[in-house]
Design an enzyme around this catalytic site. Structure first.
Site, PDB file in Angstrom:
ATOM      1  N   ASP A 103     -10.734   2.602   4.807  1.00 33.15           N
ATOM      2  CA  ASP A 103     -10.997   1.155   4.762  1.00 33.15           C
ATOM      3  C   ASP A 103     -12.497   0.871   4.735  1.00 33.15           C
ATOM      4  O   ASP A 103     -12.920  -0.233   4.400  1.00 33.15           O
ATOM      5  CB  ASP A 103     -10.370   0.455   5.976  1.00 33.15           C
ATOM      6  CG  ASP A 103      -9.041  -0.213   5.636  1.00 33.15           C
ATOM      7  OD1 ASP A 103      -8.813  -0.518   4.447  1.00 33.15           O
ATOM      8  OD2 ASP A 103      -8.231  -0.447   6.555  1.00 33.15           O
ATOM      9  N   GLN A 112      -3.856  -1.766   9.974  1.00 31.95           N
ATOM     10  CA  GLN A 112      -3.818  -3.097   9.377  1.00 31.95           C
ATOM     11  C   GLN A 112      -4.324  -4.141  10.370  1.00 31.95           C
ATOM     12  O   GLN A 112      -3.852  -4.233  11.503  1.00 31.95           O
ATOM     13  CB  GLN A 112      -2.392  -3.442   8.935  1.00 31.95           C
ATOM     14  CG  GLN A 112      -2.288  -4.752   8.173  1.00 31.95           C
ATOM     15  CD  GLN A 112      -3.024  -4.734   6.848  1.00 31.95           C
ATOM     16  OE1 GLN A 112      -2.953  -3.770   6.096  1.00 31.95           O
ATOM     17  NE2 GLN A 112      -3.743  -5.799   6.568  1.00 31.95           N
ATOM     18  N   LYS A 136       0.835  -1.208   0.000  1.00 34.84           N
ATOM     19  CA  LYS A 136       0.000   0.000   0.000  1.00 34.84           C
ATOM     20  C   LYS A 136       0.871   1.261   0.000  1.00 34.84           C
ATOM     21  O   LYS A 136       0.604   2.210  -0.741  1.00 34.84           O
ATOM     22  CB  LYS A 136      -0.929  -0.014   1.211  1.00 34.84           C
ATOM     23  CG  LYS A 136      -2.009  -1.088   1.117  1.00 34.84           C
ATOM     24  CD  LYS A 136      -2.708  -1.338   2.444  1.00 34.84           C
ATOM     25  CE  LYS A 136      -3.680  -2.501   2.330  1.00 34.84           C
ATOM     26  NZ  LYS A 136      -4.299  -2.882   3.618  1.00 34.84           N
TER      27      LYS A 136
END
Length: 292
Positions: free
Chosen positions: A119, A96, A52
């Site tokens: 997200d 994460q 990412k």
């Protein structure tokens, strides 16, 4: 059978974003900034976060990677998130997952400011997704799948879609997106899970199958009808002595045997994975432009 090439499709999206960033920079406007938090030393998580950050750098985004040891306290992590929430320069925040057992994922997700939740896991963004509101940030994997279907002009109207898995990260939002009055969308959707009876019979009715069940090569050829569209979300490392790495990557679909029956199918790797990152970048860009 045609492969739904997530790698090339994602690159097309990233090229568009890169151009958009260059135009913003030339106009003296804000450049998108993604902050990623990684807790612990989980190899898979490190790989995902690094990819990412690398993608951010490739398309001209600013990226900040914040790493903590496994034993960081929940309080300290929440304090950092609040600091990023208050930082105007940061457009997107991702933590994460999974997190260590002593940290509540629910608390962490809910701590991220809704307008920076790229997200798309915050309950408010989930609610907006259900309502079909444009300002909602859609979870990156389902969003990426919708972008892939759109890119290949897959006709979904009136089709029966079966989603294998009901997680809030993939299965549930995927079912909502496919049932929305949109294109792609307008499907009749069945969500299957570990308690579903006659699963094979349900799958055989499907025009579109999204396999997000987390079991390697679960979907077999005798569960798929001729001409179906199959989207494979899973990715698992299986030991393979013939490979230099000592393993091979497989999805939730028995690709070798299922693919010949399909009209379209995603490969693993190179299917849903790159699209997930592209969708995350689109969400971050959207968050930045909302400040204009």
């Amino acid at each position: 059978m045609q492969l739904l090439d997530g790698k090339n499709t994602a690159q097309t999206i990233l090229n568009e974003l890169k151009l958009g960033v260059a135009q913003r920079a030339a106009a003296g406007k804000k450049i998108p900034h993604l902050a990623a938090i990684l807790v612990g030393n989980n190899g898979a998580s490190q790989t995902y976060v690094n990819s990412k950050v690398k993608t951010c750098n490739q398309i001209g985004f600013i990226s900040t990677l914040i790493q903590y040891e496994e034993d960081i306290s929940e309080v300290k992590l929440l304090e950092k998130i609040e600091e990023l929430n208050e930082d105007y320069s940061v457009d997107g925040i991702l933590v994460q997952l999974p997190l260590p057992a002593h940290i509540s994922e629910k608390k962490v997700i809910e701590a991220i400011a809704v307008q920076k939740d790229v997200d798309g896991f915050h309950p408010e963004n989930m609610g907006r997704l259900i309502m079909g509101e444009e300002e909602a940030f859609i979870p990156a994997t389902p969003y990426g799948i919708m972008l892939l279907l759109e890119h290949y002009n897959i006709q979904t109207k009136g089709k029966h879609a079966v989603v294998l898995g009901r997680s809030h990260i993939v299965g549930r939002p995927m079912s909502i997106l496919l049932s929305n009055n949109t294109q792609p969308g307008n499907c009749t959707v069945t969500v299957c899970h570990s308690k579903t009876q006659n699963l094979k019979d349900v799958c055989l009715q499907a025009d579109i199958i999204v396999a997000a069940i987390g079991q390697p090569e679960f979907l077999k050829a005798d569960m798929v009808k001729e001409g179906a569209v199959v989207i494979d979300v899973g990715i698992t490392r299986l030991p393979d002595a013939s490979k230099k790495s000592g393993y091979r990557l497989v999805g939730d679909v028995d690709f070798a045997n299922v693919a010949p029956k399909c009209s379209y199918i995603t490969p693993v790797p190179g299917g849903v994975g790159p699209m997930t990152i592209a969708a995350l970048m689109k969400n971050t860009y959207k968050s930045c432009t909302q400040k204009d």
